[in-house]
Each structure stands twice: as structure tokens, then as C-alpha cells.
Design a protein around this motif. Structure first.
Motif, PDB file in Angstrom:
ATOM      1  N   TRP A 189      -1.222   5.567   7.009  1.00  0.00           N
ATOM      2  CA  TRP A 189      -1.642   6.940   7.299  1.00  0.00           C
ATOM      3  C   TRP A 189      -0.825   7.524   8.447  1.00  0.00           C
ATOM      4  CZ3 TRP A 189      -2.809  11.455   6.260  1.00  0.00           C
ATOM      5  CH2 TRP A 189      -3.359  12.352   7.180  1.00  0.00           C
ATOM      6  N   GLU A 190      -0.578   6.739   9.476  1.00  0.00           N
ATOM      7  CA  GLU A 190       0.215   7.224  10.602  1.00  0.00           C
ATOM      8  C   GLU A 190       1.630   7.588  10.142  1.00  0.00           C
ATOM      9  OE1 GLU A 190      -0.751   7.942  13.611  1.00  0.00           O
ATOM     10  OE2 GLU A 190      -2.807   7.247  13.325  1.00  0.00           O
ATOM     11  N   ASN A 191       2.175   6.820   9.197  1.00  0.00           N
ATOM     12  CA  ASN A 191       3.506   7.132   8.664  1.00  0.00           C
ATOM     13  C   ASN A 191       3.496   8.414   7.836  1.00  0.00           C
ATOM     14  OD1 ASN A 191       4.616   4.841   9.847  1.00  0.00           O
ATOM     15  ND2 ASN A 191       4.330   3.574   8.021  1.00  0.00           N
ATOM     16  N   ILE A 192       2.440   8.610   7.067  1.00  0.00           N
ATOM     17  CA  ILE A 192       2.314   9.824   6.249  1.00  0.00           C
ATOM     18  C   ILE A 192       2.182  11.052   7.144  1.00  0.00           C
ATOM     19  CG2 ILE A 192       0.775  11.067   4.653  1.00  0.00           C
ATOM     20  CD1 ILE A 192       0.209   8.350   3.321  1.00  0.00           C
TER      21      ILE A 192
ATOM     22  N   ALA B 255      -5.148   9.759   1.900  1.00  0.00           N
ATOM     23  CA  ALA B 255      -4.791   8.520   2.593  1.00  0.00           C
ATOM     24  C   ALA B 255      -5.419   8.428   3.979  1.00  0.00           C
ATOM     25  CB  ALA B 255      -3.274   8.401   2.704  1.00  0.00           C
ATOM     26  N   ARG B 256      -5.956   9.550   4.479  1.00  0.00           N
ATOM     27  CA  ARG B 256      -6.599   9.539   5.791  1.00  0.00           C
ATOM     28  C   ARG B 256      -7.909   8.764   5.754  1.00  0.00           C
ATOM     29  NH1 ARG B 256      -7.845  14.642   9.880  1.00  0.00           N
ATOM     30  NH2 ARG B 256      -9.486  13.609  11.077  1.00  0.00           N
ATOM     31  N   TYR B 257      -8.485   8.605   4.588  1.00  0.00           N
ATOM     32  CA  TYR B 257      -9.811   8.013   4.451  1.00  0.00           C
ATOM     33  C   TYR B 257      -9.732   6.719   3.655  1.00  0.00           C
ATOM     34  CZ  TYR B 257     -10.585  12.827   5.749  1.00  0.00           C
ATOM     35  OH  TYR B 257     -10.512  14.027   6.405  1.00  0.00           O
ATOM     36  N   ALA B 258     -10.355   5.690   4.181  1.00  0.00           N
ATOM     37  CA  ALA B 258     -10.312   4.374   3.547  1.00  0.00           C
ATOM     38  C   ALA B 258     -11.688   4.001   3.006  1.00  0.00           C
ATOM     39  CB  ALA B 258      -9.850   3.322   4.547  1.00  0.00           C
TER      40      ALA B 258
ATOM     41  N   ARG C 265       0.797  -1.227   0.000  1.00  0.00           N
ATOM     42  CA  ARG C 265       0.000   0.000   0.000  1.00  0.00           C
ATOM     43  C   ARG C 265       0.833   1.282   0.000  1.00  0.00           C
ATOM     44  NH1 ARG C 265      -5.427   1.170   1.622  1.00  0.00           N
ATOM     45  NH2 ARG C 265      -5.694   3.344   2.249  1.00  0.00           N
ATOM     46  N   GLU C 266       2.008   1.278   0.613  1.00  0.00           N
ATOM     47  CA  GLU C 266       2.701   2.530   0.918  1.00  0.00           C
ATOM     48  C   GLU C 266       3.076   3.363  -0.312  1.00  0.00           C
ATOM     49  OE1 GLU C 266       6.106   1.524   3.196  1.00  0.00           O
ATOM     50  OE2 GLU C 266       7.014   0.246   1.679  1.00  0.00           O
TER      51      GLU C 266
ATOM     52  N   SER D 223      -2.069  20.884   9.709  1.00  0.00           N
ATOM     53  CA  SER D 223      -3.046  21.640   8.925  1.00  0.00           C
ATOM     54  C   SER D 223      -3.412  20.934   7.626  1.00  0.00           C
ATOM     55  CB  SER D 223      -2.502  23.036   8.611  1.00  0.00           C
ATOM     56  OG  SER D 223      -1.284  22.949   7.873  1.00  0.00           O
ATOM     57  N   GLU D 224      -2.573  19.988   7.189  1.00  0.00           N
ATOM     58  CA  GLU D 224      -2.831  19.280   5.927  1.00  0.00           C
ATOM     59  C   GLU D 224      -3.443  17.900   6.137  1.00  0.00           C
ATOM     60  OE1 GLU D 224       0.519  19.189   3.310  1.00  0.00           O
ATOM     61  OE2 GLU D 224       1.131  21.255   3.765  1.00  0.00           O
ATOM     62  N   TRP D 225      -3.629  17.500   7.378  1.00  0.00           N
ATOM     63  CA  TRP D 225      -4.131  16.156   7.634  1.00  0.00           C
ATOM     64  C   TRP D 225      -5.533  15.929   7.057  1.00  0.00           C
ATOM     65  CZ3 TRP D 225      -2.737  14.876  13.443  1.00  0.00           C
ATOM     66  CH2 TRP D 225      -1.344  14.817  13.565  1.00  0.00           C
ATOM     67  N   SER D 226      -6.425  16.884   7.273  1.00  0.00           N
ATOM     68  CA  SER D 226      -7.829  16.657   6.920  1.00  0.00           C
ATOM     69  C   SER D 226      -8.056  16.524   5.422  1.00  0.00           C
ATOM     70  CB  SER D 226      -8.697  17.791   7.468  1.00  0.00           C
ATOM     71  OG  SER D 226      -8.329  19.031   6.880  1.00  0.00           O
ATOM     72  N   ASN D 227      -7.151  17.057   4.619  1.00  0.00           N
ATOM     73  CA  ASN D 227      -7.342  17.030   3.165  1.00  0.00           C
ATOM     74  C   ASN D 227      -6.562  15.933   2.464  1.00  0.00           C
ATOM     75  OD1 ASN D 227      -9.057  19.317   3.122  1.00  0.00           O
ATOM     76  ND2 ASN D 227      -7.277  20.675   3.261  1.00  0.00           N
ATOM     77  N   HIS D 228      -5.811  15.136   3.216  1.00  0.00           N
ATOM     78  CA  HIS D 228      -5.005  14.106   2.561  1.00  0.00           C
ATOM     79  C   HIS D 228      -5.855  12.863   2.281  1.00  0.00           C
ATOM     80  CE1 HIS D 228      -1.748  11.428   1.508  1.00  0.00           C
ATOM     81  NE2 HIS D 228      -0.923  12.460   1.511  1.00  0.00           N
TER      82      HIS D 228
END
Length: 397
Positions: free
Chosen positions: A229-232, A246-249, A142-143, A239-244
Motif C-alpha cells: 500500500w505504501e508503494n501504491i 489496496a488500502r484495506y486488508a 502480493r504486488e 485525493s484517491e487514497w481513501s477509495n483505493h
């Protein structure tokens, strides 16, 4: 922020043969490579999700080269515009050889709210204990992948079955996105586009206060997505977490009480084993229930606890300890009695251990009280009923 979001789902363009595009979950038929060999011949070199996954039957066969090829194919499919994008949920109607109708809803969940480690609190929980060593190989796949293809099935405690059922009652008002026969005797698949997602999200959020969603199938795949996601996150400002992406599966959501949802046991098969495995189980188990063990041309019956959760837990503890003392023995987890019998018949030094079936009404009470089930406790349907890869979603910017 909700633990459910509306994804931008990728579907194959209309010119692609859907019967060859969609293939079954990669963690099925792991001891039956002939299934995957036949599927490879069937799909040939046409666009197919077969070329975008690594069947676990091939995990020991040049995995690094296979992963590189998968990532290359994903990039190729994206560059050649083989996908069309839909910002929506997808209502899924699945027919299998065993059930006439199973309803699901393809959504995206927030991995920040998913927990698979014992003791951690989240609105989405794993049902089974994850095995740490099973996660790194999936992370490798996946990475660097630009897209994900989900075979994860998530269950919701929707006792009245109203949310997805109401969508299905009005399916004629929805745009039909696909309708085709699945290969390898998988049944039939239909998908409908659902654009009014905010109301559905609210309905799901209102279902429960303590446990919103539980993972029915694909626990290790979702845990791997969480690790990635934790690695990313480590390389990103908050501030960029919510728009990435990979945060959502991407997952398929199903009501725990759907009539088309069956709970099947996951059996065990031990390779390079003999009658001593059976004797060890007999000497360490007791109870008023019986289960069958297959060895060579014989069927043995042993006593186990009546509570299926306790039986599975005790059996697995005994097998783990036995394997730790006999390093040459290998274990696999098999879906379906026919597959178990076939594997034992085709492998001389193998022992097939059947496992007891679970009842859905016992599932949530057990998880609320104990946290997670023993690993590989149950399967949602037989192997051929597992999710076929149809939808996908970008996970890299």
C-alpha cells in the motif's frame, strides 16, 4: 475515518465444491511438503484457493514461475465469474479437532492505522517483531495480485466477549453463506452474512483508547500488505487514497477471550545441527523452568527463565548468534509437538527445541509495556487450527 471498514467480500459461487476450495494458511507445515503434496492431489485441477497461494514449503521451488501462475489463476477466476460479491462482515464459526467452537468476524482494516515497526503509533499493532527479510518475498506475491486471501487473525480486547457473541446468539436471523467440512482434518466452517456493520464498528472503536486491535496471526503477511500500500500511495494523488482497495486488508477478528482461542508455543527446529546447539543453550540459559530438546532418539531437558516471554527472547537471541557463526545451519518455526517430533525423526541432523506456552492474560500488559513480543512467540492454536482461505477481496482497481 474509522480504522475498520465494510468490505466487498468475494466468495466462491454456489456451484464450487467448498471442501476443495478452502485450504489452510500458506505459512503452515513449512517443513512438511508432504502435507501440501497430498492437498494438491486432493484438490486436483478444480477451482481452489490452493491455486491462488504460494505455500511457504515451496518458496525455494521456482517461486517466480509459481507467483506468475497464481496471478494468472486469480485473473482467470475473476474473468470466469467464479466469485459472488457481498458488501458485509461475515460471522465465522470454526470447529477444529481441538475446540468445538471458535467465533470470528471477517472485516477490513485500514492499513493507514496498522503499524508493525517499533516506536510507531497506530490503532492496530503487530504483536511480534517482524523480520525484514521475510517481507520482500510476500510483497512479490502480493504486488501484482488482483485479489487478496486473508489468513490474518486480529485480536480485540473484548473482556465481556459481547460483540461477536451477541451476533452469534442471533445467527438464525442472519443469512448463512457457507457450511461445510474442511479438508485435511481441519474441522468444520460456517459463515453468516452481517449487514448491520456500522453499529459493530462503533462498538469495536469504543473498546479501548490506547490499543484497539492487535495482530495474533499473520504479522508478516499484514506487514507485506502495508508495504504494498505504501508503494501504491507514491503513485497516487492523496485525493484517491481513501477509495483505493489496496488500502484495506481483509482479516478475521476474534475476541482475545474467546473460549475456542488457544495460545500454543511455536517450536524451533535447526537443520544441519548437532549436540553443540544443546550445549550452547545449556551454557547460556538459567532459570527454574524446564523445556525439552529433541535430538536423534534422545530428549534433553534444560533450565530456562520462568517468564515465558523472557525465555523465548533469550533462546532466540542465542540461536540467532549461533546460526550467524554456523552459516550451514537453517532454522524453521514449527507449530505443534507432533510435527516437531516427526521432523526430527525424519531429519537425521536436526535439533527440535520446544518453547514455553504463553498465557493470554499476559499478552496485552506485555505489549503495552514492551511494544512487541520476540518474533514467533506464540501461535493461535495448532497448525491444523489455522485459518482456511475462504473469503477474498479485490486489491487492484
Amino acid at each position: 475515518m474509522s480504522f475498520i471498514v465494510t468490505p466487498k467480500i468475494l466468495l466462491p459461487v454456489s456451484s464450487i465444491n467448498k471442501e476443495k476450495w478452502a485450504v489452510i494458511a500458506c505459512d503452515q507445515f513449512t517443513s512438511e511438503p508432504e502435507y501440501w503434496d497430498e492437498l494438491k492431489t486432493l484438490v486436483d485441477n478444480v477451482p481452489s484457493t490452493y491455486h491462488l497461494i504460494l505455500p511457504e514449503a515451496y518458496l525455494d521451488d521456482e517461486p517466480v514461475h509459481r507467483v506468475e501462475k497464481i496471478n494468472y489463476n486469480m485473473d482467470l477466476y475473476l474473468k470466469n465469474n467464479l466469485f459472488e460479491e457481498h458488501e458485509a462482515f461475515i460471522l465465522v464459526e470454526r470447529q477444529t479437532p481441538h475446540v468445538k467452537k471458535r467465533l470470528g468476524l471477517v472485516i477490513a482494516i485500514d492499513l493507514e492505522e496498522y503499524q508493525y515497526e517499533e516506536g510507531k503509533i497506530g490503532k492496530i499493532k503487530a504483536t511480534e517483531k517482524t523480520v525484514p527479510e521475510r517481507i520482500p518475498p510476500r510483497v512479490k506475491i502480493r504486488e501484482k495480485a488482483p485479489i487478496e486471501l486473508p489468513h490474518v487473525l486480529v485480536l480485540m480486547d473484548d473482556l465481556n466477549e459481547s460483540i461477536i457473541t451477541n451476533l452469534y446468539k442471533n445467527k438464525n436471523k442472519l443469512e448463512k453463506l457457507y457450511d461445510f467440512k474442511l479438508n485435511m482434518d481441519g474441522g468444520h466452517l460456517r459463515g453468516y452474512k452481517v449487514t448491520n456493520t456500522s453499529e459493530i464498528i462503533q462498538q469495536i472503536e469504543n473498546l479501548s483508547d490506547d490499543l484497539n486491535l492487535i495482530v495474533g496471526d499473520g504479522n508478516h503477511s499484514l506487514a507485506s500488505a502495508k508495504v504494498c500500500w505504501e508503494n501504491i500511495k507514491k503513485e497516487l494523488p492523496e485525493s484517491e487514497w481513501s477509495n483505493h482497495p489496496a488500502r484495506y486488508a481483509l482479516v478475521e477478528l476474534i475476541s482475545l477471550y474467546d473460549d475456542g482461542l488457544t495460545f500454543e508455543p511455536i517450536h524451533r527446529v535447526l537443520f544441519n545441527a548437532d549436540i553443540n546447539v544443546i550445549k550452547t543453550l545449556e551454557n547460556n540459559l538459567s532459570g527454574n523452568a524446564l523445556l525439552d530438546i529433541y535430538y536423534q532418539n534422545n530428549v534433553y531437558k534444560i533450565n530456562v527463565p520462568e517468564n515465558p516471554f523472557n525465555a523465548i527472547k533469550e533462546i532466540q537471541v542465542i540461536l540467532d548468534e549461533y546460526i550467524s557463526r554456523n552459516k550451514y545451519i537453517e532454522i524453521d518455526f514449527v507449530h505443534g509437538m507432533d510435527s516437531l517430533k516427526k521432523i526430527v525423526k525424519n531429519n537425521k541432523d536436526s535439533v527440535g527445541i520446544t518453547m514455553p506456552a504463553l498465557k493470554r492474560e499476559m499478552l496485552l500488559p506485555y505489549i503495552r509495556e514492551n511494544g512487541v513480543l520476540p518474533r514467533k512467540s506464540f501461535s493461535l492454536g495448532e497448525a491444523v487450527e489455522k485459518r482456511y482461505y475462504m473469503e477474498s477481496k479485490k486489491i487492484l482497481k
